[in-house]
Design a protein around this motif. Structure first.
Motif, short mmCIF file in Angstrom:
data_model
loop_
_atom_site.label_atom_id
_atom_site.label_comp_id
_atom_site.label_asym_id
_atom_site.label_seq_id
_atom_site.Cartn_x
_atom_site.Cartn_y
_atom_site.Cartn_z
N ALA A 1 6.57 -2.46 10.88
CA ALA A 1 6.84 -3.60 9.98
C ALA A 1 6.84 -4.91 10.74
N LYS A 2 6.68 -4.83 12.07
CA LYS A 2 6.61 -6.05 12.88
C LYS A 2 5.18 -6.52 13.07
N TYR B 1 1.58 2.25 3.76
CA TYR B 1 2.79 2.39 4.58
C TYR B 1 3.80 3.29 3.86
N LEU B 2 4.19 4.37 4.53
CA LEU B 2 5.10 5.33 3.90
C LEU B 2 6.51 5.24 4.45
N GLY B 3 6.67 4.69 5.62
CA GLY B 3 8.00 4.61 6.23
C GLY B 3 7.82 4.09 7.63
N ARG B 4 8.91 4.11 8.39
CA ARG B 4 8.85 3.60 9.75
C ARG B 4 7.84 4.41 10.56
N LYS B 5 6.80 3.74 11.02
CA LYS B 5 5.75 4.37 11.82
C LYS B 5 5.05 5.52 11.08
N LYS B 6 5.16 5.53 9.75
CA LYS B 6 4.48 6.58 8.97
C LYS B 6 3.49 5.93 8.02
N THR B 7 2.26 6.43 8.06
CA THR B 7 1.24 5.86 7.18
C THR B 7 0.55 6.98 6.39
N ALA B 8 -0.26 6.56 5.44
CA ALA B 8 -0.97 7.52 4.59
C ALA B 8 -2.27 8.01 5.23
N LEU B 9 -2.53 7.56 6.45
CA LEU B 9 -3.79 7.93 7.11
C LEU B 9 -3.80 9.42 7.42
N LYS B 10 -4.85 10.10 6.93
CA LYS B 10 -4.98 11.53 7.21
C LYS B 10 -5.57 11.72 8.61
N SER B 11 -5.33 12.89 9.16
CA SER B 11 -5.75 13.08 10.55
C SER B 11 -7.28 13.03 10.73
N ASP B 12 -8.04 13.25 9.64
CA ASP B 12 -9.50 13.15 9.79
C ASP B 12 -10.04 11.82 9.29
N MET C 1 2.70 -14.91 -3.98
CA MET C 1 2.70 -13.66 -3.21
C MET C 1 3.51 -13.89 -1.93
N THR C 2 4.54 -13.14 -1.77
CA THR C 2 5.36 -13.30 -0.57
C THR C 2 5.51 -11.97 0.16
N ALA C 3 5.73 -12.05 1.43
CA ALA C 3 5.97 -10.83 2.23
C ALA C 3 6.90 -11.16 3.40
N PHE C 4 7.79 -10.23 3.68
CA PHE C 4 8.76 -10.39 4.77
C PHE C 4 8.54 -9.30 5.80
N GLY C 5 8.33 -9.71 7.03
CA GLY C 5 8.08 -8.73 8.08
C GLY C 5 9.25 -8.57 9.02
N ALA C 6 9.28 -7.43 9.71
CA ALA C 6 10.23 -7.16 10.80
C ALA C 6 11.68 -7.04 10.35
N VAL C 7 11.91 -6.96 9.05
CA VAL C 7 13.30 -6.83 8.61
C VAL C 7 13.65 -5.41 8.18
N SER C 8 12.65 -4.71 7.69
CA SER C 8 12.91 -3.38 7.16
C SER C 8 11.91 -2.40 7.79
N ASP C 9 11.99 -1.13 7.40
CA ASP C 9 11.05 -0.15 7.95
C ASP C 9 9.61 -0.45 7.54
N ILE C 10 9.49 -1.02 6.37
CA ILE C 10 8.17 -1.40 5.86
C ILE C 10 8.24 -2.88 5.49
N ILE C 11 7.13 -3.57 5.66
CA ILE C 11 7.07 -4.98 5.25
C ILE C 11 7.47 -5.07 3.77
N ILE C 12 8.31 -6.05 3.47
CA ILE C 12 8.79 -6.17 2.09
C ILE C 12 7.82 -7.03 1.28
N ARG C 13 7.29 -6.46 0.23
CA ARG C 13 6.38 -7.18 -0.68
C ARG C 13 6.81 -6.77 -2.08
#
Lengths: 156, 272, 704
Positions: B108-109, B140-151, B200-212
């Motif tokens: 989120a940073k 973005y699914l969570g802290r350091k977790k994304t929807a990217l599949k391994s392939d 459109m606003t977004a807040f970074g580095a405050v939560s596990d995921i950027i807040i939008r």
């Protein structure tokens, strides 16, 4: 499979693994000990080298990335005319103290001038902002680069 | 190459990715901080399909393997993204680090990710099975977790070709270079015919995921500045509830206060 | 400007700029092994068991059982174990070393070792410490009377944090046995300190130990005592392996586990009568960490300057350096002085505000002048250039006008300006130079009429090779190119003392000047001649007595006035430094570029200390700010407008009029910065570093 690249103007082949750090390989396999290790986290710039004309932290580069690239370290750069200008300008203001940041700082200076032969002070500071120096307070280094810009007319 | 694969085309990369256990390596600046000893890297820097910055009728398309230096130097890139990219680390890192890496890192940073949240960018994810386009918020699914599949590889970032010139951006770091965001905030507000057409606003580095929170921003849409002022209190209160900073080395109280201050300043700078 | 002050190409310039200078990690030796330390993971524990993995051939473990001499590092008090015994006293305490031919295998073995701890409750907060390592008290005048008669007493406590030296080259040494002797080489400031420590740890005579300083990538005090500890560990390993062993710390290891500036809490009680300051009652607390290392002398210096540059007739100063289960603190540029100078400058500012005066006005009223008595009833023997420094600062910054102008501000951005005035006592505190160090320096003229300087002081970037050679060349009247100095090797150089306390140039440079004068008189073409000089205390010095802190703690002082101007963004609570100005008197500069480099670099370190360099331990005693991304030091863009100026004030007893320089510029940056923040925020502040989080609390009206 080996990794081929050009190091300081010479074609070289490394037996290193693709996931090893360029910094470590330059220092051990190629004896480029002018490349200094200050943190291994991309936070200090002591290990700066130039890859394909761009300044990078060699601790942040895996060997596989440099396949077919051109890598320049201080060992190669010191043979150039441009280095001679920076050498003189750094000496004239005593911009070298402990010296550990210096090879990286000189390569950062080269990249500043290569991009912009007449940089402003702000541009110089921005250009070395990833190279930490704990000794000088940076003023002398900034002056040295600015003197090099004046003295090295035509070289950059 | 031991512990590494060089891919020169997307097709080749996807083939390797489908078969082997590899870590995609774009700029390397996150991976190399603490590299896994036995990691096998799939190097992406030579895949031309991932290096383009082009416009089509709908989108500005930025190749995921574009470095921040390339983004800063490209004339198609909107100013808000350039400004954020120019404040990342220092030149030597920006010469390596890529926008795709900044997103796939899942932090989120991520300074460029913040802008992509604020602009509701979409991500083009491709695998040898096919491709999909995902809004960044869903990636973005969570802290350091994304929807990217391994392939899958993130190949392109798609930014809607809306007017992004009236933006607000502030990165708060510990110093003026080589700084990791402690709080970051980006916003865009467009007015047409006297009415707010998007906010459109977004807040970074405050939560596990950027807040939008488009649902909160919708409070202002369709309103005149004057009407927006009426709901301002309610709007701010909604964000006051929505922003819950996670604990970190920098206090939650500080980060919350900065977020709210910047949000208010953004509104005020737009006459709200 | 004097002739000697003209700048010249530094002796170490060429090798450093072209990358050929060899630092310790650049050296390879045949059969060399790599060592990595196992550090305690607990702040206080008994080690009940260590489970070792099976070691591949050629790999070994080195610990307390391998120490053939005394398992203590000879620093001032011999309390630091070479390797931990049954207990560990802080997170990071070295327990053992894994040694072997492949660094990565060593690392792998290290991770497989299991230490079983019986944990105990650590003391982390210095206020709860039950062990006082050092306790000093001294008085001047009658403080009780001043307090009893006061019509007002100001009481305030000031806090300062850790500061990490953050030299660019981490700690590192190589040890190797050779012909029955042990050689240790690497990054260090004080070869003879390392020499005694190694002899004591491996249990041999001094003649069987050789210490060589390699090109050193910065020290700032961090390589004063710490290399003695590491050298013992590496030498023990090399002795056991009977092969060269190299240990290079990684950055996190270095930041977390090596010595740093002592955190402090200083409480000032200031007596006021009829609007006059009549006395200061000062209590200072330093967090030593788990072992004593250099805390005694750091505390002494801090206490001696606790009343700042002010003439205070009644003074009672007490200070304790206490034990906690945290990393041992040690030397860092300024050596105790930045802590108390911060406190005294701030309390003067706060008193002034209360009395409705401008802080500078109050400070000017009390600042000392030549002939005045020092805190320890010694004397300021020489001219004190503070008035002209203040005038110059005012010319440069328009300080007085701005200070008033910034008192009332509204709006997002608020400016502030602050000023500090301070000194640094030159050389060792008290009689250390005369009674303990007894420096000896030599010069040797070779048959080819070149001259070599033989001294144990290390060039760690501060330019000592250049300034030493300039002094000798100029005195002899020969060219600079004919005078040279190598990195010190204890087999070749006499003990001219450590590279500390802003003493090298003033004290050892003075010996070299005398030696050169003598050589000039006795010069014989084409012959080898060796001249040796011994330290002699100048006649004017009032002998210092440590028992009651009386006499001249320092022969002379370097002086400075700093001003810093800031702009606070009230939305983000971040601060931009608009300008930083320092006027410095270090006597006659022996090379203007070098002195300017010291002043600018030291000043920026001081600004880092004041503003952004934050380090602390958590509830388990673990320091988490252990990397360059978490422990932030200034980059080239953070203080672009940093101006240093030199005020020439020759010291009659220094070589060419020079006195101490290295530490001075760090000492007063913190109070100047925090005063500027006060000016911007309109509040009284009392801590460094003063961070954006602290600013936000003030802006939100939260009491800190």
């Amino acid at each position: 499979m080996m990794i081929n690249f050009i190091l300081n103007g010479q074609k070289v082949v490394s037996t290193a693994k693709a996931n090893e750090r360029l910094l470590d390989i330059l220092r051990t396999e190629f004896a480029c000990t002018g490349v200094k290790c200050g943190c291994k986290e991309g936070e200090c710039g002591a290990c700066s080298v130039i890859i394909d004309g761009k300044l990078v932290n060699s601790c942040m580069v895996a060997m596989g990335y440099v396949e077919s690239c051109t890598v320049m370290t201080i060992e190669g750069y010191r043979k150039t005319e441009r280095f001679a200008v920076l050498d003189t300008s750094y000496a004239s203001v005593s911009a070298v103290q402990c010296g550990f940041c210096t090879p990286g700082m000189v390569l950062a200076s080269e990249c500043i001038l290569a991009k912009n032969p007449n940089p402003t002070e702000a541009e110089i500071r921005e250009g070395i902002s990833g190279n930490l120096c704990r000794c000088t307070g940076y003023n002398a280094i900034v002056q040295a680069i600015s003197i090099a810009a004046k003295e090295g007319k035509g070289l950059w | 190459m031991v512990n590494g694969y060089q891919a020169t085309s997307l097709k080749e990369a996807l083939k390797i990715l489908a078969k082997e256990s590899v870590t995609p390596y774009s700029g390397g600046t996150d991976l190399m901080i603490d590299p896994e000893e036995h990691a096998t890297f799939l190097f992406l820097a030579r895949i031309s399909e991932m290096k383009n910055i082009i416009e089509d009728t709908e989108y500005l398309r930025i190749g995921a393997a574009c470095t921040f230096t390339e983004i800063i130097e490209n004339e198609l890139v909107p100013e808000i993204l350039k400004e954020a990219a120019a404040q990342i680390a220092a030149p030597a890192i920006r010469n390596l680090a890529t926008i795709g890496g900044n997103i796939c890192n899942g932090s989120a940073k991520g300074d460029s990710a913040l802008i992509l949240f604020a602009t509701d960018a979409k991500l083009r994810l491709v695998s040898s099975r096919g491709e999909r386009v995902l809004p960044i918020a869903e990636f973005y699914l969570g802290r350091k977790k994304t929807a990217l599949k391994s392939d899958e590889l993130l190949v392109e970032i798609l930014i809607d070709r809306i007017n992004l010139s009236n933006y607000y951006y502030k990165k708060v770091g510990a110093r003026d270079a080589l700084a990791i965001s402690r709080v970051s905030f980006a916003a865009i507000l467009n007015v047409a015919d006297g009415k707010i057409v998007n906010c459109m606003t977004a807040f970074g580095a405050v939560s596990d995921i950027i807040i939008r929170r488009p649902d909160i921003d919708a409070m202002l849409v369709g309103k005149t500045t004057k009407e927006a002022k009426v709901v301002k209190k309610e709007y701010i209160a909604a964000y006051d509830q929505a922003i819950i900073p996670i604990k970190g080395r920098i206090s939650a109280e500080y980060r919350k206060a900065v977020c709210m201050n910047l949000l208010r300043d953004f509104l005020e700078s737009n006459g709200i | 400007m004097e002739n000697i002050s003209g700048s010249i190409k530094k002796k170490d310039h060429e090798a450093k700029i072209n990358g050929s200078a060899l630092y310790v990690d650049d050296h390879l030796m045949d059969g060399m092994l790599y060592g990595r330390m196992l550090h305690s993971a607990k702040a206080k524990a008994r080690i009940t068991k260590i489970i070792l993995p099976e070691l591949p051939e050629g790999y070994l473990i080195v610990d307390k059982n391998d120490v053939t001499g005394v398992n203590r590092v000879a620093i001032i008090i011999h309390d630091t174990p070479v390797y931990a015994e049954d207990t560990v006293e802080y997170v990071g305490e070295p327990i053992l070393m894994v040694v072997g031919p492949d660094d990565q295998v060593v690392e792998t073995i290290l991770h497989k070792i299991v230490v079983v701890y019986e944990e105990k409750i650590p003391v982390l907060d210095m206020l709860t410490s039950d062990t006082v390592f050092f306790d000093y008290n001294y008085t001047k005048g009658d403080m009780d009377k001043a307090l009893a008669e006061a019509d007002r007493v100001f009481i305030e406590t000031f806090q300062t944090g850790y500061q990490e030296q953050a030299y660019l080259e981490t700690q590192g040494l190589i040890a190797y046995p050779q012909d029955g002797r042990m050689t240790v080489r690497g990054s260090m400031q004080c070869p003879y300190y390392v020499h005694s420590a190694v002899a004591n740890a491996i249990g041999c005579e001094g003649k069987d130990v050789q210490i060589i300083q390699d090109v050193t990538g910065g020290g700032f005090g961090g390589k004063e005592a710490f290399p003695s500890i590491l050298a013992c560990q590496v030498a023990v390993a090399a002795k056991k392996a009977n092969k060269p062993v190299k240990v290079i710390f990684d950055r996190r290891e270095d930041m977390e586990f090596t010595s740093k500036r002592h955190p402090s809490l200083s409480t000032y009680k200031v007596a006021i009568k009829n609007g006059e300051i009549t006395g200061m009652d000062i209590d200072v607390l330093f967090n030593s960490g788990a072992y004593t290392t250099l805390s005694a002398v750091v505390l002494q210096r801090g206490l001696i300057c606790a009343n700042g540059v002010y003439r205070i007739d009644n003074l009672r100063v007490g200070g304790r350096a206490v034990k906690t289960n945290t990393v041992p603190c040690g030397a860092y540029r300024g050596f105790g002085a930045p802590q108390t100078f911060f406190a005294v400058e701030m309390i003067m500012d706060h008193i002034a505000k209360e009395m409705g005066l401008d802080s500078l006005e109050l400070k000017e009223k009390y600042m000392v002048k030549q002939g005045d008595s020092t805190s320890t009833s010694g004397k300021y023997h020489f001219h004190v250039p503070l008035p002209e420094m203040i005038q110059r600062i005012d010319e440069l910054t328009d300080y007085r006008a701005k200070r008033k102008q910034y008192q009332q501000q509204i709006g997002r951005y608020r400016k502030g300006i602050g000023l500090s005035m301070f000194f640094h006592g030159c050389g060792f505190t008290g009689s250390g130079e005369r009674d303990i160090i007894k420096a000896v320096a030599k010069i040797r003229k070779n048959p080819d009429n070149t001259v070599e300087i033989l001294a144990s002081n290390a060039d760690i970037g501060q330019g000592l090779k250049t300034t030493f050679c300039k002094i000798v060349a100029d005195t002899l009247g020969i060219s600079y190119d004919r005078v040279y100095i190598d990195n010190p090797d204890t087999d070749r150089v006499p003990d001219s003392g450590p590279t500390v306390a802003s003493r090298s140039l003033m004290t050892v440079g003075g010996l070299l000047q005398r030696a050169a004068e003598k050589l000039k008189k006795e010069w014989q073409e084409g012959k080898e001649q060796v001249i040796e000089e011994h330290f002699v205390e100048p006649d004017f010095v009032i002998p210092f007595n440590l028992k009651d802190f009386s006499g001249d703690a320092y022969p002379t002082y370097s002086w400075s006035v700093n001003a810093i101007e800031v702009e606070v963004d009230t939305l983000t609570a971040t601060t931009k430094i608009l300008g930083a100005w320092g006027i410095f008197d270090v006597g006659v500069p022996i090379d203007m570029n070098i002195v300017m480099g010291q002043m600018e670099g030291g000043f920026l370190q001081g600004i880092g200390y004041a503003s952004m360099e934050q380090m602390d331990y958590n509830a388990k005693g673990i320091i988490r700010n252990n990397s360059f991304s978490d422990y932030i030091i200034p980059t080239a863009v953070d203080v672009p407008n940093l101006v240093a100026e030199i005020m020439n004030n020759p010291y009659t007893h220094g070589p060419y009029g020079a006195k101490g320089a290295g530490e001075l510029p760090l000492v007063g940056a913190a109070p100047a910065y925090v005063e500027a923040m006060e000016n911007a925020l309109g509040a009284n502040l009392n801590k460094v570093p003063f961070t954006p989080e602290d600013v936000m609390k003030i802006l939100q009206g939260v009491n800190t």
